[in-house]
Design an enzyme around this catalytic site. Structure first.
Site, PDB file in Angstrom:
ATOM      1  N   ASP A 193      14.457  18.895  10.903  1.00 28.98           N
ATOM      2  CA  ASP A 193      15.594  17.911  10.809  1.00 28.98           C
ATOM      3  C   ASP A 193      16.156  18.710   9.746  1.00 28.98           C
ATOM      4  OD1 ASP A 193      17.014  15.630  10.269  1.00 28.98           O
ATOM      5  OD2 ASP A 193      15.614  14.409  11.361  1.00 28.98           O
ATOM      6  N   HIS A 264      21.393  16.883  12.982  1.00 27.73           N
ATOM      7  CA  HIS A 264      20.277  16.902  12.366  1.00 27.73           C
ATOM      8  C   HIS A 264      19.781  18.309  12.099  1.00 27.73           C
ATOM      9  CE1 HIS A 264      19.583  12.855  10.893  1.00 27.73           C
ATOM     10  NE2 HIS A 264      19.940  12.421  11.922  1.00 27.73           N
ATOM     11  N   GLU A 328      22.649  10.857  16.139  1.00 23.99           N
ATOM     12  CA  GLU A 328      23.450  10.969  14.794  1.00 23.99           C
ATOM     13  C   GLU A 328      24.220  12.334  14.840  1.00 23.99           C
ATOM     14  OE1 GLU A 328      21.571   7.582  11.890  1.00 23.99           O
ATOM     15  OE2 GLU A 328      20.402   9.634  11.853  1.00 23.99           O
TER      16      GLU A 328
HETATM   17  C1  ACM Z   1      17.142   7.954  14.105  1.00 22.51           C
HETATM   18  O1  ACM Z   1      16.331   6.920  13.301  1.00 22.51           O
HETATM   19  N1  ACM Z   1      18.032   8.482  13.517  1.00 22.51           N
HETATM   20  C2  ACM Z   1      16.503   8.206  15.462  1.00 22.51           C
END
Ligand code: ACM
Ligand code: ZN
Length: 754
Positions: A193, A264, A328
């Site tokens: 991440d 991410h 995201e």
């Molecule tokens: C997430 O909680 N962004 C998958």
């Protein structure tokens, strides 16, 4: 399979004798439990027979009994022919049968325990046997009974984010045991991440050399700017990864690795800046939320790089499914990147969402070529779903419903109630992320949404809970957030709907907690908290209602400037100030921690209120009365019990002061946290009326104070009986913000009339 089911039918008819005894505290609840008289007593002379398919179950049981009960069974292999051991006494037999996958039968008699089932079924039967053991280790009696059992869902998952915080192999193994003890079968390992890259990739050593290290970590609430100032690092070598995979496979747990892309990905970008649109420099992220930078989706070398990474992942992990993230992804940089724009033209993509779809599609092609399939967060549906992709629905269930209708496989993991980084107690005193997901809410979760037709429901493979570790920097905190919610999760995933019953689950909780004590688990006791809520019966008076599930004590309450009083009923709140409550036994010894609540009493408190649209069910609190209950959200993070959340809607609220009064000021409390898609209202309008029919608009866009906890206020000198407040949502989240293009939330809290 046939023989197995014949056994069951015989079992049911012989033992259904109405024998009453308290139901054993097996979690998740089996399909059928028939209790019988007598017990089997375990001792060091007990022989554990296991066939060649049951070695994993034998090893687990053997070490579990040694660790927790100091019993050393005599383990003996046998050739699987039950006749050989038919006449033996004081034996436990693990026997693989021809049976449906994950199905088992457990038969406890006074002189023998037999667990039969498929290979994994025997393992689950052995888990049920473990839970039949008393929680005092001096007592080793197991009640005689017959259990037949099989799971409701084939996918029973739990996730762990090791990017925000890293956990060593020893804890990962412990975590995998937690799954096994609850008959969960899928561990979703979130390995990369923005905040860290945690898996060795031989071809790209900088991913761990640079990407696993960040300079510091946010420790305060989002936006608080409170950091620990300490360097943070950690990653798994490939040999450690193999060790964990082997450990999990012996517990019938599949590990789905997740490599995040194209958002991410700051840890990868910091390591190899050529992967980004701007080429950096980039920094491993120190806070959580959504970064503007993503992988460049126009550059062919990005695809090549990630295919090489995935090749190593695929050769390490036996899982059929590989998680490629997809959530995201900010499109900010893609819009300005010539290479991304060129790719969009070449591929005839109409916008950046389609570019995201193209990216996922390309990665899917590569993974499919290697004989594996992808799963991704529900944003992978943007710009069209890749042909063979499974969807993990986290932004509610809508993504999952839509994917199932498109005949794609789905794992349900909606933030409410399956995000375990959210608090399980409204009295939480540690920093947590998100709203409130109680034990009961987790228990009552049904992964099959009503919106699906019967022929669509098989696409729902199951569900999982997600453990994002933004604020979990140690193992004990992870345990605290996990237990006892993992028990509720296991019933939601394993137990057939007809057998699910929260009251029966509650009846087992004391035993479950005693078991956790034996296992030395750090669990949340929020279940026994003094629970409070405000009773507002529209009379203009409010009462603080306090209860506890712990019936051994009495509740005491202290009002501002008064002495403590024992209360049996709701406590009237007549003045502003801090009230306290605690549960104590007859010797005045505290049985709970003290809770406190500050009330702000004003002319609107406890008055009738109506609202034009109902809040979203994830943030519904106590309905419209929440806005006049005297409680104001005071924290940097929203306690969802005190906010009403509206997703995309405009809202109109009317308060009836019940008689004409002087109105000197109106205040509306709201909240803004763009990282969580919560935006301040676009417009707020205050209107007054004497008769409830004709309203005068008195203020448009009142003064705003505060940072994330916002107060809209206006001083007045008017008379009114009815106050109307119109609150307009901004609609869609603007470009270049987390969640852009989705509906924005508005969060509103107390309305004060002075
Ligand atoms: C997430 O909680 N962004 C998958
Ligand atoms: Zn680009």
């Amino acid at each position: 399979m046939c023989r197995f089911f014949i056994l069951i039918i015989i079992g049911l008819s012989v033992f259904s004798n109405g024998f009453t005894q308290s139901i054993p505290a097996i979690i998740p609840t089996p399909i059928s439990t028939i209790q019988k008289e007598g017990h089997f007593e375990l001792n060091n002379e007990t022989i554990l027979y296991y066939d060649s398919a049951s070695i994993n179950s034998k090893n687990f049981l053997h070490s579990f009994l040694l660790q927790h009960y100091k019993i050393k069974l005599k383990a003996r292999s046998y050739n699987g022919d039950l006749k050989i051991i038919n006449n033996s006494n004081n034996t436990i037999v693990l026997h693989k049968q021809v049976a449906e996958n994950e199905t088992y039968m457990l038969n406890v008699e006074q002189n023998k325990i037999i667990i039969e089932g498929s290979e994994s079924g025997v393992f689950y039967g052995m888990q049920s046997l473990i839970q039949l053991l008393p929680t005092e280790i001096s007592n080793k009696k197991i009640p005689c009974l017959t259990i037949f059992d099989a799971p409701r869902f084939g996918y029973r998952g739990l996730h762990l984010d090791v990017a925000r915080h890293f956990f060593p192999v020893s804890f990962i193994k412990k975590y995998i045991d937690f799954l096994a003890l609850h008959k969960l079968n899928t561990f979703h390992w979130h390995l990369t991440d923005d905040q860290g890259w945690r898996i060795e990739i031989k071809k790209y050593p900088l991913l761990t050399k640079i990407g696993s290290i960040r300079s510091q970590t946010l420790i305060g609430p989002y936006g608080s700017n409170k950091y620990d100032g300490r360097k943070y690092s950690g990653y798994y070598t490939q040999s450690e990864i193999k060790e964990v995979i082997d450990y999990a496979s012996k517990r019938y747990i599949n590990i789905i690795p997740e490599i995040e892309m194209p958002g991410h990905s700051l840890s990868a970008l910091a390591s190899y800046p050529f992967l980004g649109c701007t080429k950096g420099p980039y920094k491993v992220m120190e806070t959580w939320g959504v970064a503007d930078d993503a992988l460049c989706a126009g550059n062919d070398s990005t695809y090549q790089f990630y295919e090489n990474v995935l090749d190593e992942i695929i050769s390490l992990f036996p899982s059929k499914t590989i998680h490629i993230g997809g959530d995201e992804c900010a499109k900010t940089k893609w819009k300005e990147c010539k290479v991304c724009q060129k790719k969009m033209k070449e591929q005839n993509l109409k916008d950046e969402h389609e570019l995201q779809g193209y990216f996922i599609g390309e990665i899917e092609k590569h993974i499919n070529k290697k004989g594996k399939k992808i799963i991704g967060w529900d944003e992978i549906m943007e710009g069209g779903l890749a042909p063979n992709a499974a969807v993990m629905s986290w932004r509610g269930e809508e993504g999952g419903i839509s994917a199932a209708k498109q005949q794609h496989e789905v794992v349900m993991t909606p933030g409410t109630p399956l995000y375990f980084d959210h608090t399980q107690s409204i009295n939480e005193d540690s920093v947590t992320q998100g709203g409130l997901n109680t034990l009961k809410a987790v228990y009552n979760y049904n992964p099959i949404p009503e919106a699906l037709m019967p022929h669509e429901t098989p696409y729902i493979l199951g569900a999982q809970a997600n453990m994002w570790t933004e604020y979990m920097d140690n193992e004990k905190k992870v345990e605290y957030m996990l237990f006892p919610r993992i028990a509720a999760l296991s019933e939601a995933l394993w137990t057939k709907l007809d057998n699910k019953n929260y009251n029966k689950f509650e009846a087992k909780i004391s035993t479950v907690f005693a078991r956790y004590d034996l296992w030395k688990i750090n669990y949340s006791k929020a279940y026994f908290d003094v629970e409070s809520h405000v009773i507002n019966n529209d009379s203009g008076k409010i009462f603080w209602h306090l209860i506890s599930k712990n019936k051994l004590g009495k509740i005491y309450c202290t009002a501002p400037n008064q002495s403590e009083k024992q209360i049996n009923e709701a406590f009237p709140i007549s003045q502003s100030g801090e009230y306290k409550a605690i549960l104590k036994d007859e010797k005045n010894y505290p049985l709970s921690s003290e809770i406190s609540q500050t009330f702000f009493i004003n002319k609107a408190t406890g008055k009738p209120i109506s609202i034009s649209v109902q809040p979203n069910k994830s943030y519904a609190a106590n309905g419209s009365k929440t806005l006049v209950d005297g409680i104001q959200n005071k924290m940097g993070m929203p306690k969802s019990a005190q906010f009403l959340g509206f997703w995309g809607d405009d809202v109109e609220v009317i308060i009836d002061l019940q008689k004409e009064m002087n109105v000197d000021s109106i205040l509306l409390h709201s909240f803004e946290q763009k990282a969580s898609w919560i935006y301040r209202p676009k417009e707020v309008t205050f209107l007054l009326s004497i008769d409830g029919i004709n309203y005068t608009q008195i203020v448009e866009n009142p003064q705003i104070s505060g940072n994330s906890n916002l107060i809209y206020s206006q001083k007045l000198s008017s008379k009114a009986r009815f106050i109307k407040i119109f609150i307009k949502n901004i609609g869609l989240i603007p470009e270049n913000n987390p969640g852009s293009g989705n509906n924005a939330w508005i969060f509103i809290d107390e309305i004060e009339i002075k």
